[in-house]
Design an enzyme around this catalytic site. Structure first.
Site, mmCIF file in Angstrom:
data_model
loop_
_atom_site.group_PDB
_atom_site.id
_atom_site.type_symbol
_atom_site.label_atom_id
_atom_site.label_comp_id
_atom_site.label_asym_id
_atom_site.label_seq_id
_atom_site.Cartn_x
_atom_site.Cartn_y
_atom_site.Cartn_z
ATOM 1 N N SER A 98 51.246 56.291 -72.769
ATOM 2 C CA SER A 98 51.969 56.612 -74.004
ATOM 3 C C SER A 98 52.308 55.383 -74.848
ATOM 4 O O SER A 98 52.619 55.525 -76.024
ATOM 5 C CB SER A 98 53.251 57.383 -73.687
ATOM 6 O OG SER A 98 54.171 56.561 -73.007
ATOM 7 N N HIS A 107 59.387 53.343 -73.972
ATOM 8 C CA HIS A 107 58.998 53.679 -75.347
ATOM 9 C C HIS A 107 59.666 52.736 -76.338
ATOM 10 O O HIS A 107 60.597 52.011 -75.999
ATOM 11 C CB HIS A 107 59.348 55.133 -75.685
ATOM 12 C CG HIS A 107 58.370 56.120 -75.139
ATOM 13 N ND1 HIS A 107 58.557 57.472 -75.221
ATOM 14 C CD2 HIS A 107 57.178 55.965 -74.500
ATOM 15 C CE1 HIS A 107 57.541 58.102 -74.657
ATOM 16 N NE2 HIS A 107 56.695 57.200 -74.205
ATOM 17 N N ASP A 164 60.480 61.341 -79.357
ATOM 18 C CA ASP A 164 60.815 61.773 -77.998
ATOM 19 C C ASP A 164 61.868 62.869 -77.902
ATOM 20 O O ASP A 164 62.319 63.174 -76.803
ATOM 21 C CB ASP A 164 61.295 60.565 -77.181
ATOM 22 C CG ASP A 164 60.192 59.581 -76.891
ATOM 23 O OD1 ASP A 164 59.013 59.947 -77.002
ATOM 24 O OD2 ASP A 164 60.514 58.425 -76.545
#
Length: 179
Positions: free
Chosen positions: A56, A96, A122
């Site tokens: 990701s 992230h 998210d």
């Protein structure tokens, strides 16, 4: 026949040698734990080293990259920073990038994250009703990395038999190795 040689060496040891090797193994394990706890204190992070488990964050980080984290209270979180955070109800932390920051009038800061390789933010990952992360959710911020070295951890988690075989062989090596 390699494992049988190890077992033969263990059988040939007298009790004193075996006791010494077990103590040596215990010292290695306790030293590793002390180093880990020391890193926790120095970095301010409950987990100063993490492995990227998904794609990701590509192209910034790839699956298997080893990240070094810090989590100092005095450092403000900024847009663009890469953070590792925990979500209530999930065991594994997520790596992230901070996408947006929302600061309230009382100075309380909340932020939104997104994986570089993901199409959306998210909010779908957060617990139900949660739209922003808070400082308490952060495990740490990425300060450095070593590419792909964490793939060993991923292999050990994906293939438990491999993990037990490696741990068994390492334990035998420490017990049999004479100085």
């Amino acid at each position: 026949m390699l494992s049988l040689d190890f077992l033969d060496d263990v059988r040939r040891m007298n009790k004193r040698q075996l006791y010494y090797q077990v103590l040596n193994f215990g010292m290695i394990v306790s030293s590793a734990l002390m180093i880990w706890k020391g890193l926790m204190v120095i970095t301010g992070s409950e987990s100063p080293i993490v492995v990227v488990l998904s794609g990701s964050m590509e192209p910034a980080f790839h699956r298997g990259d080893l990240l070094f984290l810090t989590n100092r209270v005095e450092d403000p979180i900024r847009v663009g920073e890469i953070v590792v955070f925990r979500i209530e109800g999930r065991e594994i932390p997520i790596v992230h990038r901070v996408l947006k920051i929302h600061e309230k009038q009382d100075g309380h800061i909340k932020f939104l994250t997104k994986g570089d390789n993901n199409a959306v933010d998210d909010r779908g990952l957060y617990k139900q009703g949660q739209h922003w992360l808070e400082k308490k959710d952060v495990v740490g911020r990425a300060r450095g990395f070593v590419p792909y070295i964490g793939i060993v951890t991923i292999l050990m988690n994906d293939y438990p038999k491999f993990k037990y075989a490696v741990l068994f062989l390492l334990g035998l090596f420490v017990l049999v190795h004479r100085e």
